[in-house]
Design an enzyme around this catalytic site. Structure first.
Site, mmCIF file in Angstrom:
data_model
loop_
_atom_site.group_PDB
_atom_site.id
_atom_site.type_symbol
_atom_site.label_atom_id
_atom_site.label_comp_id
_atom_site.label_asym_id
_atom_site.label_seq_id
_atom_site.Cartn_x
_atom_site.Cartn_y
_atom_site.Cartn_z
ATOM 1 N N ARG A 1 6.545 -7.636 -9.444
ATOM 2 C CA ARG A 1 7.630 -8.400 -10.042
ATOM 3 C C ARG A 1 7.179 -9.846 -10.214
ATOM 4 N NH1 ARG A 1 9.538 -4.196 -11.377
ATOM 5 N NH2 ARG A 1 11.599 -3.331 -10.850
ATOM 6 N N GLU B 1 11.547 -12.463 -18.966
ATOM 7 C CA GLU B 1 11.089 -11.384 -19.845
ATOM 8 C C GLU B 1 12.157 -11.127 -20.909
ATOM 9 O OE1 GLU B 1 10.045 -7.941 -17.525
ATOM 10 O OE2 GLU B 1 8.204 -8.858 -16.778
ATOM 11 N N PHE C 1 0.825 -1.209 0.000
ATOM 12 C CA PHE C 1 0.000 0.000 0.000
ATOM 13 C C PHE C 1 0.855 1.253 0.000
ATOM 14 C CE2 PHE C 1 -3.692 2.552 1.679
ATOM 15 C CZ PHE C 1 -4.518 2.286 0.589
ATOM 16 N N GLY C 2 1.838 1.242 -0.899
ATOM 17 C CA GLY C 2 2.638 2.443 -1.113
ATOM 18 C C GLY C 2 1.955 3.337 -2.131
ATOM 19 N N HIS D 1 5.127 -5.787 -19.730
ATOM 20 C CA HIS D 1 5.751 -4.907 -18.730
ATOM 21 C C HIS D 1 5.629 -3.437 -19.145
ATOM 22 C CE1 HIS D 1 8.939 -5.077 -15.311
ATOM 23 N NE2 HIS D 1 8.209 -3.979 -15.210
ATOM 24 N N ILE D 2 4.397 -3.030 -19.463
ATOM 25 C CA ILE D 2 4.160 -1.670 -19.947
ATOM 26 C C ILE D 2 3.146 -0.915 -19.088
ATOM 27 C CG2 ILE D 2 4.768 -2.164 -22.349
ATOM 28 C CD1 ILE D 2 1.721 -2.432 -22.892
ATOM 29 N N ILE E 1 1.738 3.220 -5.386
ATOM 30 C CA ILE E 1 0.959 2.519 -6.411
ATOM 31 C C ILE E 1 -0.322 1.949 -5.819
ATOM 32 C CG2 ILE E 1 0.937 0.536 -7.977
ATOM 33 C CD1 ILE E 1 3.961 1.048 -8.391
ATOM 34 N N ARG F 1 3.336 -4.286 5.048
ATOM 35 C CA ARG F 1 4.377 -5.074 5.718
ATOM 36 C C ARG F 1 4.234 -4.992 7.235
ATOM 37 N NH1 ARG F 1 10.940 -4.084 5.295
ATOM 38 N NH2 ARG F 1 11.566 -5.960 6.402
ATOM 39 N N THR F 2 4.087 -3.780 7.755
ATOM 40 C CA THR F 2 3.887 -3.567 9.186
ATOM 41 C C THR F 2 2.491 -3.014 9.390
ATOM 42 O OG1 THR F 2 6.250 -3.099 9.475
ATOM 43 C CG2 THR F 2 4.756 -2.423 11.246
#
Length: 311
Positions: free
Chosen positions: A224, A253, A142-143, A272-273, A145, A165-166
């Site tokens: 990724r 890729e 939840f950054g 990857h676009i 992006i 993560r936390t």
């Protein structure tokens, strides 16, 4: 301030030198010999430097700050700059990526492109299309992006839960942060991977995690490829447990011709676009330009990378 550029970008040197007095920007000379040293306070690099990048880093004498032109830094040799200040263009492509995600969610629910017609169909007016409204979107990571995706999904009246993560309280109204991954997977109609690639996230979506997903759920990966076990994904898709996978990242890729992912009817695949969009170079450069000014004034920089955590 001497700024070394990993590669030449047309017009960039002039732009940098016009930001403030005393800036000297230059492209690192070719050659891989570390003893060909240059004095540089700053290095602007990319994660796509390949085998040449470590030699370029070693060549810079007096290096204090490295900026990585991109969001993902997992392919950058962070161990070589662990003692430096490292930043990246975090969030610069969040908007285009979020729009790509929404396009995949809508395409899945509205059964596109198969619902386009080029001849008279069996029936007009009626179809078993889905809606995003009232569906649950689970976002892992939840950054910038993940938050950009959530903001757009809220406009479609989706229920949004996210895993970080936390665990912490959500600062975005309408979004609930979930502490347990399996709870998110079991509850979500659409699951989006938007977290960085680290040793902890490697293989996150394996057979066990996929089995925990809601039957018929849609898995979207804009992070990724190593986060997803592709063999387990194929098995889950073939069984019909996962209803759809939208993948902008795969391994390797590019995929070789004849790979199963190309042909699978329940896979939306793009090369990857998802990050691509108008003025993308300007988007990526904006955080760096802001940081150059802050660095010149000895002020805190944005997009700082934790070299130990890997993002």
């Amino acid at each position: 301030m001497r700024i070394a550029l990993q590669t030449e970008i047309p017009g960039l040197i002039d732009q940098l030198q016009s930001l403030a007095a005393g800036i000297d920007a230059f492209v690192l000379p070719p050659g891989d010999e570390p003893d060909e040293r240059v004095v540089a306070d700053v290095l602007l690099g990319t994660a796509a430097g390949g085998t040449r990048l470590p030699a370029l880093i070693e060549r810079c004498e007096g290096l204090r700050w490295v900026h990585i032109l991109g969001t993902g830094v997992d392919k950058f040799p962070l161990h070589l700059v662990a003692d430096k200040l490292v930043t990246c263009s975090r969030g610069a492509t969040a908007g285009p990526i979020a729009e790509w995600v929404m396009a995949m969610l809508l395409a899945h629910e509205k059964q596109l492109p198969e619902r386009w017609i080029s001849e008279p169909p069996q029936a007009w007016y009626m179809a078993d299309l889905g809606c995003l409204e009232s569906k649950t979107l689970g976002i892992i990571g939840f950054g910038a992006i993940g938050q950009a995706i959530a903001k757009r999904a809220l406009a479609f009246d989706m229920n949004i839960i996210a895993k970080v993560r936390t665990h912490r309280s959500s600062t975005l109204p309408g979004v609930e942060l979930i502490e347990d991954l399996n709870t998110l997977l079991h509850s979500s109609d659409h699951v989006v991977l938007a977290l960085p690639s680290t040793p902890q996230s490697d293989g996150l979506m394996g057979a066990q995690s996929m089995a925990a997903m809601k039957p018929g759920a849609h898995l979207v990966n804009v992070s990724r490829a190593n986060l997803v076990d592709q063999d387990a994904l194929r098995e889950s898709l073939d069984k019909g447990h996962i209803g759809r996978a939208s993948l902008d990242v795969v391994a390797p890729e590019p995929l070789p011709a004849g790979h199963w992912i190309y042909q699978h009817p329940q896979v939306f695949l793009s090369p990857h676009i998802s990050w691509s969009g108008p003025n993308i170079l300007e988007r990526l450069m904006a955080p760096f330009f802001a940081n150059v000014l802050a660095f010149a004034k000895d002020q805190p920089l944005q997009g700082v990378v934790d070299t130990a955590a890997g993002y």
